[in-house]
Design an enzyme around this catalytic site. Structure first.
Site, PDB file in Angstrom:
ATOM      1  N   HIS A   1      -3.479 -18.527  76.139  1.00 18.11           N
ATOM      2  CA  HIS A   1      -4.489 -17.542  76.524  1.00 18.11           C
ATOM      3  C   HIS A   1      -5.420 -17.121  75.392  1.00 18.11           C
ATOM      4  O   HIS A   1      -6.362 -16.376  75.613  1.00 18.11           O
ATOM      5  CB  HIS A   1      -3.833 -16.290  77.127  1.00 18.11           C
TER       6      HIS A   1
HETATM    7  C1  UD1 Z   1      -5.115  -9.343  75.671  1.00 19.61           C
HETATM    8  C2  UD1 Z   1      -5.002  -9.016  74.175  1.00 19.61           C
HETATM    9  C3  UD1 Z   1      -4.111 -10.051  73.504  1.00 19.61           C
HETATM   10  C4  UD1 Z   1      -2.771 -10.169  74.207  1.00 19.61           C
HETATM   11  C5  UD1 Z   1      -3.016 -10.473  75.681  1.00 19.61           C
HETATM   12  C6  UD1 Z   1      -1.721 -10.565  76.440  1.00 19.61           C
HETATM   13  C7  UD1 Z   1      -7.010  -7.987  73.168  1.00 19.61           C
HETATM   14  C8  UD1 Z   1      -8.197  -8.213  72.329  1.00 19.61           C
HETATM   15  N1  UD1 Z   1      -6.299  -9.089  73.524  1.00 19.61           N
HETATM   16  O1  UD1 Z   1      -5.784 -10.593  75.787  1.00 19.61           O
HETATM   17  O2  UD1 Z   1      -3.873  -9.627  72.167  1.00 19.61           O
HETATM   18  O3  UD1 Z   1      -2.030 -11.217  73.619  1.00 19.61           O
HETATM   19  O4  UD1 Z   1      -3.817  -9.408  76.229  1.00 19.61           O
HETATM   20  O5  UD1 Z   1      -1.940 -11.093  77.702  1.00 19.61           O
HETATM   21  O6  UD1 Z   1      -6.719  -6.867  73.502  1.00 19.61           O
HETATM   22  N2  UD1 Z   1      -7.883 -10.591  83.490  1.00 19.61           N
HETATM   23  C9  UD1 Z   1      -7.557 -10.566  84.820  1.00 19.61           C
HETATM   24  N3  UD1 Z   1      -6.568  -9.709  85.228  1.00 19.61           N
HETATM   25  C10 UD1 Z   1      -5.910  -8.902  84.373  1.00 19.61           C
HETATM   26  C11 UD1 Z   1      -6.261  -8.935  83.019  1.00 19.61           C
HETATM   27  C12 UD1 Z   1      -7.236  -9.783  82.586  1.00 19.61           C
HETATM   28  O7  UD1 Z   1      -8.117 -11.278  85.634  1.00 19.61           O
HETATM   29  O8  UD1 Z   1      -5.012  -8.162  84.820  1.00 19.61           O
HETATM   30  C13 UD1 Z   1      -8.902 -11.554  83.015  1.00 19.61           C
HETATM   31  C14 UD1 Z   1     -10.292 -11.013  82.969  1.00 19.61           C
HETATM   32  O9  UD1 Z   1     -11.152 -12.023  83.340  1.00 19.61           O
HETATM   33  C15 UD1 Z   1     -10.502 -10.705  81.509  1.00 19.61           C
HETATM   34  C16 UD1 Z   1      -9.646 -11.766  80.828  1.00 19.61           C
HETATM   35  O10 UD1 Z   1      -8.554 -11.985  81.707  1.00 19.61           O
HETATM   36  O11 UD1 Z   1     -11.822 -10.746  81.144  1.00 19.61           O
HETATM   37  C17 UD1 Z   1      -9.119 -11.374  79.487  1.00 19.61           C
HETATM   38  O12 UD1 Z   1      -8.420 -10.143  79.554  1.00 19.61           O
HETATM   39  P1  UD1 Z   1      -8.397  -9.162  78.283  1.00 19.61           P
HETATM   40  O13 UD1 Z   1      -7.505  -8.008  78.525  1.00 19.61           O
HETATM   41  O14 UD1 Z   1      -9.770  -8.845  77.862  1.00 19.61           O
HETATM   42  O15 UD1 Z   1      -7.762 -10.049  77.126  1.00 19.61           O
HETATM   43  P2  UD1 Z   1      -6.497 -11.013  77.149  1.00 19.61           P
HETATM   44  O16 UD1 Z   1      -6.978 -12.395  76.972  1.00 19.61           O
HETATM   45  O17 UD1 Z   1      -5.580 -10.725  78.287  1.00 19.61           O
END
Ligand code: UD1
Length: 348
Positions: free
Chosen positions: A200
């Protein structure tokens, strides 16, 4: 009873909160703030259910967004809650945007703030997590470091006051949940040998040619790959149609227990997650980390974790042939939540 607010928002933070919340509630009134960074059932609710974490008192519903946008929204909303609740202390966990937003909101209000998982460094400032860690460590009041390496990293940055080597709280969760597992069946995993994959990190999945290269290579390993797909990765995979590999089985994200079972049953794990590298070590699984560096250097030094970032043609062979054995020192401590609460009781 004194009041402590725990701030969480992303999947690994729910895991870290579980044992601490349980112990903390013997002595403090705990309020849980969920920023809403992770909001899918499979990324959030299933962890609260599975790990028996009390329902959050506040959900800030920030959702996804650009780095600054998401962090800013959390900062504003967290500040409102902290002003209203006026707690004696705030606890933040790990290195996500929820961590830095929570820490910043709290310290600026003069609230004593505790950072769980302090001192980890990848020394790679292109990772948003590295910025979150460095800033959080330098502004928080109590720093709970999971390893000696983390303590030394803090020392190198001039941070020696109120630094405690507590051990790693994820080890508590893993060891407790291992005892509860009665079968090894996890959704999507067959009885045949498989490698378990998670991916991820933005540097592996946001650039589509890199993601495709990784999946093309993993498609050539000797055994099937089972791949619970993080939503960040899924959106790329779907957008570019790279979801039809003979050797790779895509499944939905798993709950904590389901993932643990899938992990216990796999032959090897391939990941770019931080937490999974430690879990692999604790359950003695060979771990291949698709990154050029790690915060958990002890797992590499003990030769149970192999860092790979070149993604060359021989990657499948390297993975197939990686078979660590031998020394397996205890790296992450025991009864970590209890140690943390003892320190909190002395200080708060
Ligand atoms: C975040 C953390 C990372 C951690 C990871 C665990 C930061 C900068 N990164 O990364 O350190 O290892 O969480 O998973 O805080 N999305 C969904 N549903 C959700 C959550 C996210 O669809 O419930 C999608 C969205 O398109 C979003 C993308 O995933 O834009 C990324 O989510 P985000 O929370 O921004 O960062 P992670 O990659 O999950």
């Amino acid at each position: 009873m004194k009041k402590i607010i725990s701030i969480v928002g992303a999947r690994p933070q729910f895991i870290k909160l579980a044992p601490l919340s349980k112990k903390l509630r013997n002595y403090y009134r705990e309020i849980i703030v969920h920023t809403g960074q992770h909001y899918d059932v499979g990324m959030s609710d299933s962890f609260f259910r599975d790990l028996d974490i009390p329902k959050p008192d506040y959900n800030l519903d920030v959702g996804s967004g650009k780095q600054g946008e998401q962090t800013a929204s959390m900062l504003t909303k967290t500040e409102d809650v902290l002003i209203k609740e006026n707690p004696d202390a705030v606890i933040v966990f790990g290195d996500t945007n929820s961590t830095i937003a929570g820490a910043l909101a709290a310290v600026k209000l003069g609230i004593r703030t505790i950072h769980v998982e302090a001192g980890l460094r990848s020394f790679n400032r292109s990772m948003p997590e590295e910025i979150n860690r460095v800033v959080s460590d330098h502004i928080c009041d109590l720093l709970f470091a999971p390893t000696i390496t983390a303590v030394n990293n803090l020392k190198d940055e001039g941070l020696t006051n109120n630094v405690y080597n507590t051990g790693d709280i994820m080890a508590d969760v893993l060891l407790e949940n291992l005892e509860k597992i009665t079968d090894n069946k996890s959704p999507g995993c067959s009885d045949n040998p498989y490698y378990l994959l998670t991916l991820h990190r933005p540097y592996n999945v946001d650039d589509i040619s890199k993601l495709k290269r990784i999946l093309d290579l993993l498609n050539k390993t000797d055994v099937e790959i089972v791949f619970p797909v993080h939503p960040r990765t899924k959106s790329k995979v779907d957008e570019f149609g790279i979801n039809k590999y003979k050797n790779i089985k895509y499944i939905n994200p798993l709950s904590y227990t389901e993932f643990l079972k899938a992990h216990l049953n796999c032959s090897k794990v391939i990941t770019d997650s931080g937490g999974i590298q430690k879990e692999a070590y604790l359950i003695k699984k060979p771990c291949i980390t698709l990154r050029s560096e790690t915060e958990w250097v002890e797992t590499v030094e003990s030769k149970w974790n192999l860092l790979l970032s070149e993604y060359s043609d021989d990657l499948p062979d390297i993975i197939n042939n990686f078979n660590p054995a031998g020394e397996h020192p205890e790296l992450f401590g025991r009864n970590v939540a209890e140690k943390m609460v003892e320190i909190i009781r002395r200080k708060i």
